[in-house]
Design a protein around this motif. Structure first.
Motif, PDB file in Angstrom:
ATOM      1  N   ALA A  37      10.243  -6.807  -2.749  1.00  0.00           N
ATOM      2  CA  ALA A  37      11.270  -5.511  -2.323  1.00  0.00           C
ATOM      3  C   ALA A  37      11.251  -5.295  -1.096  1.00  0.00           C
ATOM      4  CB  ALA A  37      11.822  -4.837  -3.105  1.00  0.00           C
ATOM      5  N   ASP A  38       9.761  -5.296  -0.824  1.00  0.00           N
ATOM      6  CA  ASP A  38       9.077  -4.731   0.062  1.00  0.00           C
ATOM      7  C   ASP A  38       8.739  -5.638   1.434  1.00  0.00           C
ATOM      8  OD1 ASP A  38       9.038  -2.009  -0.742  1.00  0.00           O
ATOM      9  OD2 ASP A  38       6.897  -1.615  -1.140  1.00  0.00           O
ATOM     10  N   GLN A  39       8.003  -6.607   0.574  1.00  0.00           N
ATOM     11  CA  GLN A  39       8.231  -7.683   1.252  1.00  0.00           C
ATOM     12  C   GLN A  39       9.461  -8.712   2.720  1.00  0.00           C
ATOM     13  OE1 GLN A  39       6.010 -10.743   0.120  1.00  0.00           O
ATOM     14  NE2 GLN A  39       5.211 -10.033  -1.855  1.00  0.00           N
ATOM     15  N   GLU A  40      10.094  -8.493   1.739  1.00  0.00           N
ATOM     16  CA  GLU A  40      11.191  -8.994   2.214  1.00  0.00           C
ATOM     17  C   GLU A  40      12.093  -7.858   3.328  1.00  0.00           C
ATOM     18  OE1 GLU A  40      13.352 -11.311  -1.370  1.00  0.00           O
ATOM     19  OE2 GLU A  40      14.047  -9.917  -1.046  1.00  0.00           O
ATOM     20  N   VAL A  41      11.753  -6.565   2.913  1.00  0.00           N
ATOM     21  CA  VAL A  41      12.347  -5.711   4.324  1.00  0.00           C
ATOM     22  C   VAL A  41      11.411  -6.003   5.380  1.00  0.00           C
ATOM     23  CG1 VAL A  41      10.885  -3.962   3.054  1.00  0.00           C
ATOM     24  CG2 VAL A  41      13.417  -3.707   4.676  1.00  0.00           C
ATOM     25  N   LEU A  42       9.855  -5.807   5.025  1.00  0.00           N
ATOM     26  CA  LEU A  42       8.958  -6.374   5.750  1.00  0.00           C
ATOM     27  C   LEU A  42       9.853  -7.670   6.983  1.00  0.00           C
ATOM     28  CD1 LEU A  42       5.589  -5.075   5.060  1.00  0.00           C
ATOM     29  CD2 LEU A  42       7.035  -4.042   6.565  1.00  0.00           C
ATOM     30  N   SER A  43      10.166  -8.824   6.101  1.00  0.00           N
ATOM     31  CA  SER A  43      10.061  -9.868   6.762  1.00  0.00           C
ATOM     32  C   SER A  43      11.241  -9.389   7.971  1.00  0.00           C
ATOM     33  CB  SER A  43      10.237 -10.929   6.003  1.00  0.00           C
ATOM     34  OG  SER A  43      11.344 -10.431   5.656  1.00  0.00           O
ATOM     35  N   VAL A  44      12.342  -8.958   6.964  1.00  0.00           N
ATOM     36  CA  VAL A  44      13.551  -8.756   8.115  1.00  0.00           C
ATOM     37  C   VAL A  44      13.854  -7.562   9.006  1.00  0.00           C
ATOM     38  CG1 VAL A  44      14.884 -10.007   6.542  1.00  0.00           C
ATOM     39  CG2 VAL A  44      14.982  -7.460   6.953  1.00  0.00           C
ATOM     40  N   SER A 103      18.469  -5.039  13.167  1.00  0.00           N
ATOM     41  CA  SER A 103      18.377  -3.520  12.896  1.00  0.00           C
ATOM     42  C   SER A 103      19.238  -3.125  11.732  1.00  0.00           C
ATOM     43  CB  SER A 103      19.741  -3.376  13.804  1.00  0.00           C
ATOM     44  OG  SER A 103      20.853  -4.218  13.177  1.00  0.00           O
ATOM     45  N   TYR A 104      18.773  -2.268  11.391  1.00  0.00           N
ATOM     46  CA  TYR A 104      19.066  -1.512   9.597  1.00  0.00           C
ATOM     47  C   TYR A 104      20.394  -2.517   9.002  1.00  0.00           C
ATOM     48  CZ  TYR A 104      15.532   1.596   9.827  1.00  0.00           C
ATOM     49  OH  TYR A 104      13.675   2.632  10.143  1.00  0.00           O
ATOM     50  N   ASP A 105      21.642  -2.310   9.842  1.00  0.00           N
ATOM     51  CA  ASP A 105      22.853  -2.533   9.730  1.00  0.00           C
ATOM     52  C   ASP A 105      22.573  -4.299   9.196  1.00  0.00           C
ATOM     53  OD1 ASP A 105      23.934  -0.376   9.694  1.00  0.00           O
ATOM     54  OD2 ASP A 105      24.719  -0.401  11.697  1.00  0.00           O
ATOM     55  N   ASP A 106      22.303  -4.651  10.172  1.00  0.00           N
ATOM     56  CA  ASP A 106      21.408  -6.349  10.377  1.00  0.00           C
ATOM     57  C   ASP A 106      20.714  -6.837   8.414  1.00  0.00           C
ATOM     58  OD1 ASP A 106      23.760  -7.056  11.847  1.00  0.00           O
ATOM     59  OD2 ASP A 106      23.082  -7.844  13.295  1.00  0.00           O
ATOM     60  N   ALA A 107      19.577  -6.114   8.818  1.00  0.00           N
ATOM     61  CA  ALA A 107      18.782  -5.846   7.444  1.00  0.00           C
ATOM     62  C   ALA A 107      19.411  -6.372   5.759  1.00  0.00           C
ATOM     63  CB  ALA A 107      17.710  -5.836   7.573  1.00  0.00           C
ATOM     64  N   ALA A 108      20.578  -4.669   6.568  1.00  0.00           N
ATOM     65  CA  ALA A 108      21.653  -4.615   5.009  1.00  0.00           C
ATOM     66  C   ALA A 108      21.943  -5.653   4.675  1.00  0.00           C
ATOM     67  CB  ALA A 108      22.749  -3.399   5.324  1.00  0.00           C
ATOM     68  N   PRO A 127      22.206  -1.657   0.151  1.00  0.00           N
ATOM     69  CA  PRO A 127      23.221  -0.317   1.887  1.00  0.00           C
ATOM     70  C   PRO A 127      21.932  -0.365   3.012  1.00  0.00           C
ATOM     71  CG  PRO A 127      23.167   0.201  -0.689  1.00  0.00           C
ATOM     72  CD  PRO A 127      22.372  -1.238  -0.983  1.00  0.00           C
ATOM     73  N   VAL A 128      23.156   0.232   3.791  1.00  0.00           N
ATOM     74  CA  VAL A 128      21.592   0.723   5.044  1.00  0.00           C
ATOM     75  C   VAL A 128      20.737   1.634   4.546  1.00  0.00           C
ATOM     76  CG1 VAL A 128      21.582   1.342   7.991  1.00  0.00           C
ATOM     77  CG2 VAL A 128      23.109   0.369   6.614  1.00  0.00           C
ATOM     78  N   GLY A 129      21.239   2.940   4.034  1.00  0.00           N
ATOM     79  CA  GLY A 129      19.775   3.800   3.188  1.00  0.00           C
ATOM     80  C   GLY A 129      18.884   3.256   2.862  1.00  0.00           C
ATOM     81  N   THR A 130      19.073   1.847   1.468  1.00  0.00           N
ATOM     82  CA  THR A 130      18.070   1.729   0.988  1.00  0.00           C
ATOM     83  C   THR A 130      17.227   1.316   1.783  1.00  0.00           C
ATOM     84  OG1 THR A 130      19.817   1.421  -0.755  1.00  0.00           O
ATOM     85  CG2 THR A 130      18.109  -0.390  -0.859  1.00  0.00           C
ATOM     86  N   VAL A 131      17.404   0.431   2.766  1.00  0.00           N
ATOM     87  CA  VAL A 131      17.350  -0.877   3.572  1.00  0.00           C
ATOM     88  C   VAL A 131      15.386   0.311   4.135  1.00  0.00           C
ATOM     89  CG1 VAL A 131      17.192  -2.250   5.933  1.00  0.00           C
ATOM     90  CG2 VAL A 131      18.390  -2.831   3.942  1.00  0.00           C
ATOM     91  N   SER A 180      10.735   2.231   5.559  1.00  0.00           N
ATOM     92  CA  SER A 180       9.654   3.337   5.026  1.00  0.00           C
ATOM     93  C   SER A 180       8.136   3.285   4.143  1.00  0.00           C
ATOM     94  CB  SER A 180      10.271   4.237   5.003  1.00  0.00           C
ATOM     95  OG  SER A 180       9.221   5.653   4.923  1.00  0.00           O
ATOM     96  N   ARG A 181       8.374   3.053   2.983  1.00  0.00           N
ATOM     97  CA  ARG A 181       8.277   3.169   1.668  1.00  0.00           C
ATOM     98  C   ARG A 181       7.086   1.804   2.059  1.00  0.00           C
ATOM     99  NH1 ARG A 181      10.886   1.062  -3.852  1.00  0.00           N
ATOM    100  NH2 ARG A 181      10.758  -0.710  -2.101  1.00  0.00           N
ATOM    101  N   ALA A 182       7.266   0.238   2.384  1.00  0.00           N
ATOM    102  CA  ALA A 182       6.785  -0.970   2.380  1.00  0.00           C
ATOM    103  C   ALA A 182       5.692  -0.528   4.120  1.00  0.00           C
ATOM    104  CB  ALA A 182       7.628  -1.617   3.180  1.00  0.00           C
ATOM    105  N   ARG A 183       6.210   0.248   4.667  1.00  0.00           N
ATOM    106  CA  ARG A 183       4.824   0.142   6.429  1.00  0.00           C
ATOM    107  C   ARG A 183       3.685   1.137   5.303  1.00  0.00           C
ATOM    108  NH1 ARG A 183       6.501  -0.706  11.078  1.00  0.00           N
ATOM    109  NH2 ARG A 183       8.509  -0.510  11.706  1.00  0.00           N
ATOM    110  N   ALA A 184       3.723   2.647   4.454  1.00  0.00           N
ATOM    111  CA  ALA A 184       2.854   2.799   4.199  1.00  0.00           C
ATOM    112  C   ALA A 184       2.417   2.509   2.898  1.00  0.00           C
ATOM    113  CB  ALA A 184       3.984   4.430   2.972  1.00  0.00           C
TER     114      ALA A 184
END
Length: 213
Positions: free
Chosen positions: A137-144, A151-156, A162-166, A171-175
């Motif tokens: 899940a972290d790999q995918e959010v970093l990739s997009v 943008s957060y909306d397009d990544a969602a 949901p945008v909030g989850t993105v 943030s978690r993946a970066r950390a």
């Protein structure tokens, strides 16, 4: 001067039988999809194969689905992520049975281009050494968000979240990635989006990391 049609408009034309309209969508986004796939695989041949599958799937479903926004890119990257997940599962379950086609080519490339492609693949593999230690899940959010620059909306849309989850996942993946790379040799750092290029062409797909302000 007439404005260019949006992807949504082109998709509607394609659903009505206009194959050239779908061709325009391909021309607009093939580079971005190809770059996305390369950054997830560190293999130019795999990236080209997956890009082909993505657009074949898009064409197969073009009459039943349409982009939720004016740009089709978030939806296309979502398809790419699904193809990548299936590919990873296949490699885990049938690793010994898979043909390694990356070393084969219909036409030999010039020696300098081969050397450059191998160097890019080595660089990307060093990056993925750290990234692949993260949850999928972290790999995918970093990739997009980071690599593809959505943008957060397009990544969602791409991730079907949901945008909030993105936002929270990014943030978690970066950390997590920062902690991993801080304890490594420093070779693998968070990559930023690279210059777009077409499938079959080698271009700079790796850039130095860009710090968020």
């Amino acid at each position: 001067m007439d404005s260019l049609p949006t992807d949504a408009e082109l998709w509607t034309r394609a659903a009505d039988g206009d194959t050239e309209a779908f061709g325009v969508i391909f021309d607009r986004h093939a580079r971005a999809v190809y770059n996305h796939c390369f950054r997830r695989t560190a293999d130019w041949s795999d990236a080209e194969d997956i890009t082909s599958v993505v657009f074949l799937e898009a064409w197969r479903r073009h009459r039943e689905l349409s982009p939720e926004r004016d740009s089709a890119l978030p939806w296309l990257l979502g398809v790419a992520n699904n193809v990548l997940r299936n590919r990873y599962r296949a490699k885990r379950n049938h690793r010994d049975a898979l043909d390694r086609m990356s070393a084969m080519s219909a036409e030999p490339d010039p020696a300098d281009d081969i050397a450059g492609r191998i160097d890019d693949e080595h660089q990307m593999r060093r990056v993925l050494t750290a990234v692949n230690r993260l949850p999928l899940a972290d790999q995918e959010v970093l990739s997009v968000c980071v690599w593809a620059g959505l943008s957060y909306d397009d990544a969602a849309i791409a991730l079907d979240l949901p945008v909030g989850t993105v936002r929270s996942r990014l943030s978690r993946a970066r950390a997590r990635l920062k902690k991993l790379t801080a304890s490594s040799s420093g070779n693998a750092r968070e990559p930023a989006g690279g210059t777009a290029h077409r499938p079959g062409e080698r271009s700079t797909a790796l850039r130095p990391p860009v710090e968020e302000s």
